[in-house]
Write a protein that holds these residues in place. Structure first.
Motif, PDB file in Angstrom:
ATOM      1  N   ALA A 156       0.545  17.304  -5.342  1.00 38.27           N
ATOM      2  CA  ALA A 156       0.687  16.130  -6.217  1.00 38.27           C
ATOM      3  C   ALA A 156       0.768  14.854  -5.376  1.00 38.27           C
ATOM      4  CB  ALA A 156       1.921  16.275  -7.099  1.00 38.27           C
ATOM      5  N   ALA A 157       1.472  14.931  -4.260  1.00 37.34           N
ATOM      6  CA  ALA A 157       1.595  13.750  -3.381  1.00 37.34           C
ATOM      7  C   ALA A 157       0.239  13.417  -2.762  1.00 37.34           C
ATOM      8  CB  ALA A 157       2.617  14.028  -2.276  1.00 37.34           C
ATOM      9  N   ARG A 158      -0.545  14.433  -2.440  1.00 37.80           N
ATOM     10  CA  ARG A 158      -1.849  14.199  -1.812  1.00 37.80           C
ATOM     11  C   ARG A 158      -2.829  13.555  -2.803  1.00 37.80           C
ATOM     12  NH1 ARG A 158      -4.517  18.411  -0.160  1.00 37.80           N
ATOM     13  NH2 ARG A 158      -3.361  20.174  -0.972  1.00 37.80           N
ATOM     14  N   VAL A 159      -2.809  14.048  -4.053  1.00 37.35           N
ATOM     15  CA  VAL A 159      -3.682  13.456  -5.072  1.00 37.35           C
ATOM     16  C   VAL A 159      -3.260  12.001  -5.312  1.00 37.35           C
ATOM     17  CG1 VAL A 159      -4.365  13.540  -7.509  1.00 37.35           C
ATOM     18  CG2 VAL A 159      -4.235  15.658  -6.177  1.00 37.35           C
ATOM     19  N   ALA A 160      -1.947  11.760  -5.385  1.00 37.08           N
ATOM     20  CA  ALA A 160      -1.449  10.397  -5.643  1.00 37.08           C
ATOM     21  C   ALA A 160      -1.858   9.447  -4.515  1.00 37.08           C
ATOM     22  CB  ALA A 160       0.067  10.420  -5.807  1.00 37.08           C
ATOM     23  N   ARG A 161      -1.798   9.913  -3.279  1.00 34.56           N
ATOM     24  CA  ARG A 161      -2.175   9.055  -2.146  1.00 34.56           C
ATOM     25  C   ARG A 161      -3.654   8.717  -2.180  1.00 34.56           C
ATOM     26  NH1 ARG A 161       0.992  12.230   2.552  1.00 34.56           N
ATOM     27  NH2 ARG A 161       3.060  11.542   1.952  1.00 34.56           N
ATOM     28  N   ARG A 162      -4.491   9.739  -2.437  1.00 32.64           N
ATOM     29  CA  ARG A 162      -5.942   9.494  -2.497  1.00 32.64           C
ATOM     30  C   ARG A 162      -6.260   8.525  -3.633  1.00 32.64           C
ATOM     31  NH1 ARG A 162      -9.924  12.048   0.737  1.00 32.64           N
ATOM     32  NH2 ARG A 162      -8.727  11.351   2.488  1.00 32.64           N
ATOM     33  N   GLN A 163      -5.547   8.717  -4.786  1.00 26.06           N
ATOM     34  CA  GLN A 163      -5.775   7.817  -5.922  1.00 26.06           C
ATOM     35  C   GLN A 163      -5.413   6.380  -5.524  1.00 26.06           C
ATOM     36  OE1 GLN A 163      -6.410   8.909  -9.716  1.00 26.06           O
ATOM     37  NE2 GLN A 163      -7.332   6.927  -9.267  1.00 26.06           N
ATOM     38  N   GLU A 165      -5.527   5.084  -2.598  1.00 24.60           N
ATOM     39  CA  GLU A 165      -6.550   4.581  -1.673  1.00 24.60           C
ATOM     40  C   GLU A 165      -7.800   4.130  -2.423  1.00 24.60           C
ATOM     41  OE1 GLU A 165      -5.655   7.704   1.825  1.00 24.60           O
ATOM     42  OE2 GLU A 165      -7.733   7.635   1.157  1.00 24.60           O
ATOM     43  N   LEU A 166      -8.182   4.932  -3.429  1.00 24.28           N
ATOM     44  CA  LEU A 166      -9.457   4.687  -4.114  1.00 24.28           C
ATOM     45  C   LEU A 166      -9.308   3.703  -5.265  1.00 24.28           C
ATOM     46  CD1 LEU A 166     -10.684   8.396  -4.144  1.00 24.28           C
ATOM     47  CD2 LEU A 166     -11.616   6.553  -2.755  1.00 24.28           C
ATOM     48  N   GLY A 167      -8.081   3.545  -5.776  1.00 25.22           N
ATOM     49  CA  GLY A 167      -7.832   2.607  -6.867  1.00 25.22           C
ATOM     50  C   GLY A 167      -8.519   3.051  -8.146  1.00 25.22           C
ATOM     51  N   ASP A 168      -8.888   2.052  -8.998  1.00 25.47           N
ATOM     52  CA  ASP A 168      -9.443   2.367 -10.319  1.00 25.47           C
ATOM     53  C   ASP A 168     -10.919   2.768 -10.269  1.00 25.47           C
ATOM     54  OD1 ASP A 168      -7.008   1.779 -11.321  1.00 25.47           O
ATOM     55  OD2 ASP A 168      -7.495  -0.322 -11.800  1.00 25.47           O
ATOM     56  N   ARG A 169     -11.519   2.696  -9.061  1.00 26.19           N
ATOM     57  CA  ARG A 169     -12.939   3.020  -8.959  1.00 26.19           C
ATOM     58  C   ARG A 169     -13.215   4.469  -9.369  1.00 26.19           C
ATOM     59  NH1 ARG A 169     -14.717   2.629  -3.279  1.00 26.19           N
ATOM     60  NH2 ARG A 169     -12.517   2.718  -2.777  1.00 26.19           N
ATOM     61  N   VAL A 170     -12.211   5.334  -9.157  1.00 25.51           N
ATOM     62  CA  VAL A 170     -12.424   6.762  -9.396  1.00 25.51           C
ATOM     63  C   VAL A 170     -11.308   7.274 -10.303  1.00 25.51           C
ATOM     64  CG1 VAL A 170     -12.722   8.990  -8.252  1.00 25.51           C
ATOM     65  CG2 VAL A 170     -13.326   6.899  -7.039  1.00 25.51           C
ATOM     66  N   ASP A 171     -11.669   8.058 -11.362  1.00 25.97           N
ATOM     67  CA  ASP A 171     -10.616   8.502 -12.277  1.00 25.97           C
ATOM     68  C   ASP A 171      -9.841   9.695 -11.716  1.00 25.97           C
ATOM     69  OD1 ASP A 171     -12.867  10.015 -14.698  1.00 25.97           O
ATOM     70  OD2 ASP A 171     -11.881  10.896 -12.950  1.00 25.97           O
ATOM     71  N   HIS A 172      -8.729  10.003 -12.380  1.00 21.95           N
ATOM     72  CA  HIS A 172      -7.781  10.987 -11.850  1.00 21.95           C
ATOM     73  C   HIS A 172      -8.426  12.372 -11.674  1.00 21.95           C
ATOM     74  CE1 HIS A 172      -3.744  12.225 -10.823  1.00 21.95           C
ATOM     75  NE2 HIS A 172      -3.893  13.286 -11.595  1.00 21.95           N
ATOM     76  N   ALA A 173      -9.267  12.772 -12.652  1.00 20.04           N
ATOM     77  CA  ALA A 173      -9.895  14.104 -12.571  1.00 20.04           C
ATOM     78  C   ALA A 173     -10.806  14.183 -11.338  1.00 20.04           C
ATOM     79  CB  ALA A 173     -10.686  14.379 -13.841  1.00 20.04           C
ATOM     80  N   ALA A 174     -11.522  13.095 -11.070  1.00 24.04           N
ATOM     81  CA  ALA A 174     -12.434  13.089  -9.913  1.00 24.04           C
ATOM     82  C   ALA A 174     -11.640  13.131  -8.607  1.00 24.04           C
ATOM     83  CB  ALA A 174     -13.325  11.855  -9.954  1.00 24.04           C
ATOM     84  N   VAL A 175     -10.517  12.444  -8.574  1.00 25.19           N
ATOM     85  CA  VAL A 175      -9.693  12.452  -7.360  1.00 25.19           C
ATOM     86  C   VAL A 175      -9.107  13.848  -7.143  1.00 25.19           C
ATOM     87  CG1 VAL A 175      -7.666  11.482  -6.217  1.00 25.19           C
ATOM     88  CG2 VAL A 175      -9.126  10.006  -7.585  1.00 25.19           C
ATOM     89  N   THR A 176      -8.636  14.455  -8.237  1.00 29.03           N
ATOM     90  CA  THR A 176      -8.081  15.812  -8.134  1.00 29.03           C
ATOM     91  C   THR A 176      -9.158  16.764  -7.614  1.00 29.03           C
ATOM     92  OG1 THR A 176      -6.627  15.308  -9.970  1.00 29.03           O
ATOM     93  CG2 THR A 176      -6.883  17.635  -9.421  1.00 29.03           C
ATOM     94  N   ASP A 177     -10.383  16.603  -8.113  1.00 30.42           N
ATOM     95  CA  ASP A 177     -11.497  17.441  -7.643  1.00 30.42           C
ATOM     96  C   ASP A 177     -11.720  17.220  -6.150  1.00 30.42           C
ATOM     97  OD1 ASP A 177     -14.082  19.055  -8.025  1.00 30.42           O
ATOM     98  OD2 ASP A 177     -14.789  17.207  -7.109  1.00 30.42           O
ATOM     99  N   GLN A 178     -11.739  15.959  -5.752  1.00 26.94           N
ATOM    100  CA  GLN A 178     -11.981  15.633  -4.333  1.00 26.94           C
ATOM    101  C   GLN A 178     -10.943  16.270  -3.426  1.00 26.94           C
ATOM    102  OE1 GLN A 178     -12.472  11.683  -2.925  1.00 26.94           O
ATOM    103  NE2 GLN A 178     -13.838  11.117  -4.571  1.00 26.94           N
ATOM    104  N   VAL A 179      -9.697  16.269  -3.876  1.00 28.51           N
ATOM    105  CA  VAL A 179      -8.618  16.748  -3.006  1.00 28.51           C
ATOM    106  C   VAL A 179      -8.481  18.270  -3.074  1.00 28.51           C
ATOM    107  CG1 VAL A 179      -6.111  16.674  -2.631  1.00 28.51           C
ATOM    108  CG2 VAL A 179      -7.368  14.559  -3.111  1.00 28.51           C
ATOM    109  N   ILE A 180      -8.342  18.803  -4.295  1.00 26.17           N
ATOM    110  CA  ILE A 180      -8.006  20.228  -4.440  1.00 26.17           C
ATOM    111  C   ILE A 180      -9.236  21.132  -4.283  1.00 26.17           C
ATOM    112  CG2 ILE A 180      -6.911  21.945  -5.943  1.00 26.17           C
ATOM    113  CD1 ILE A 180      -4.984  19.677  -5.042  1.00 26.17           C
ATOM    114  N   ARG A 181     -10.326  20.804  -4.992  1.00 28.63           N
ATOM    115  CA  ARG A 181     -11.519  21.649  -4.904  1.00 28.63           C
ATOM    116  C   ARG A 181     -12.107  21.614  -3.493  1.00 28.63           C
ATOM    117  NH1 ARG A 181     -16.515  20.467  -3.499  1.00 28.63           N
ATOM    118  NH2 ARG A 181     -16.307  18.487  -4.618  1.00 28.63           N
ATOM    119  N   ARG A 182     -12.128  20.418  -2.903  1.00 27.53           N
ATOM    120  CA  ARG A 182     -12.727  20.290  -1.573  1.00 27.53           C
ATOM    121  C   ARG A 182     -11.933  21.099  -0.536  1.00 27.53           C
ATOM    122  NH1 ARG A 182     -13.393  15.913   1.823  1.00 27.53           N
ATOM    123  NH2 ARG A 182     -12.234  14.465   0.544  1.00 27.53           N
TER     124      ARG A 182
END
Ligand code: DC
Length: 226
Positions: A156-163, A165-182
């Protein structure tokens, strides 16, 4: 002589999953100790940028095109840059399409072999030493590093940090995908979810950036009492 580094060249290897704070931490440690800095993830991203740029899909073609590419770095931790075949891609490699595609290039074993050899050459050439960050640095690229760290943090902390960094450009589901799926995909080729023998686990979940930098600098024997 007291106060002088025991090792003339200091190599610090830092592995960890996305959003563990690896890049900011590694740059901060390099800056504080006067070392060079290498982001190996940026190399996989630059290779991916090239593959997308040329529209390549066949794994053998991808591997031979990447092998033929020139990669240049500025390893100054205050302004690191990366170029591939003469194009500065420092900004372009952070684009969402590169983040989505990078695991497929990073799991190409021929590409890994090529990039690992390049990373080892950069480490060997670093006159005063270097901080190298990635997924397989403590185990494959620099298993003999003076300091070896696995930096972890709660998902959860890792997804929050990436979010953040990326701000509103990328939505939460996409950030979660980037962090967890990757991480799940990447962990099939690099064992970065568990510390290898001799690797110190540092959990950054509850720590500030400065505190994590302090902990890692404290692992360097010459700096532990400073
Ligand atoms: O740390 P990053 O998100 O910029 O890494 C980009 C990709 O490269 C990610 O999918 C993991 C992969 N990678 C790797 O497989 N081995 C490394 N040493 C560094 C990164």
């Amino acid at each position: 002589m007291p106060g002088l580094p025991v090792t003339e060249r200091l190599v610090i290897a830092i592995d960890g999953p996305s959003g563990s704070g690896k890049s900011s931490t590694s740059r901060g440690v390099a800056d504080r100790l006067g070392l060079a800095y290498l982001d190996t993830g940026a190399m996989y991203r630059a290779a991916t940028w090239l593959v997308l740029h040329h529209g390549l899909t066949d794994p053998d073609v991808v591997a031979s095109r990447v092998a033929a590419a020139a990669m240049d770095f500025v390893t100054d931790p205050s302004a690191p840059t990366i170029s591939i075949d003469g194009t500065d891609v420092t900004e372009a490699i952070r684009a969402p399409e590169v983040s989505r595609a990078v695991s497929s290039v990073a799991t190409n074993l021929a590409v890994r072999q090529d990039l690992v050899a390049r990373q080892q050459a950069i480490v060997a050439a670093a006159e005063h030493g270097i901080v190298v960050e990635g997924r397989d640095i403590t185990t494959v690229v620099a298993p003999d590093a003076d300091v070896r760290v696995l930096l972890v943090a709660d998902p959860a902390a890792r997804v929050a940090r990436r979010q953040a960094e990326l701000g509103d450009r990328v939505d939460h589901a996409a950030v979660t995908d980037q962090v967890i799926r990757r991480d799940r995909d990447d962990s099939t080729v690099a064992a970065f979810t568990e510390a290898a023998p001799g690797v110190t686990v540092v959990d950054s979940t509850e720590l500030s950036l400065e505190q994590v930098i302090d902990v890692i600098c404290g692992l360097v024997p010459e700096h532990s009492g400073a």
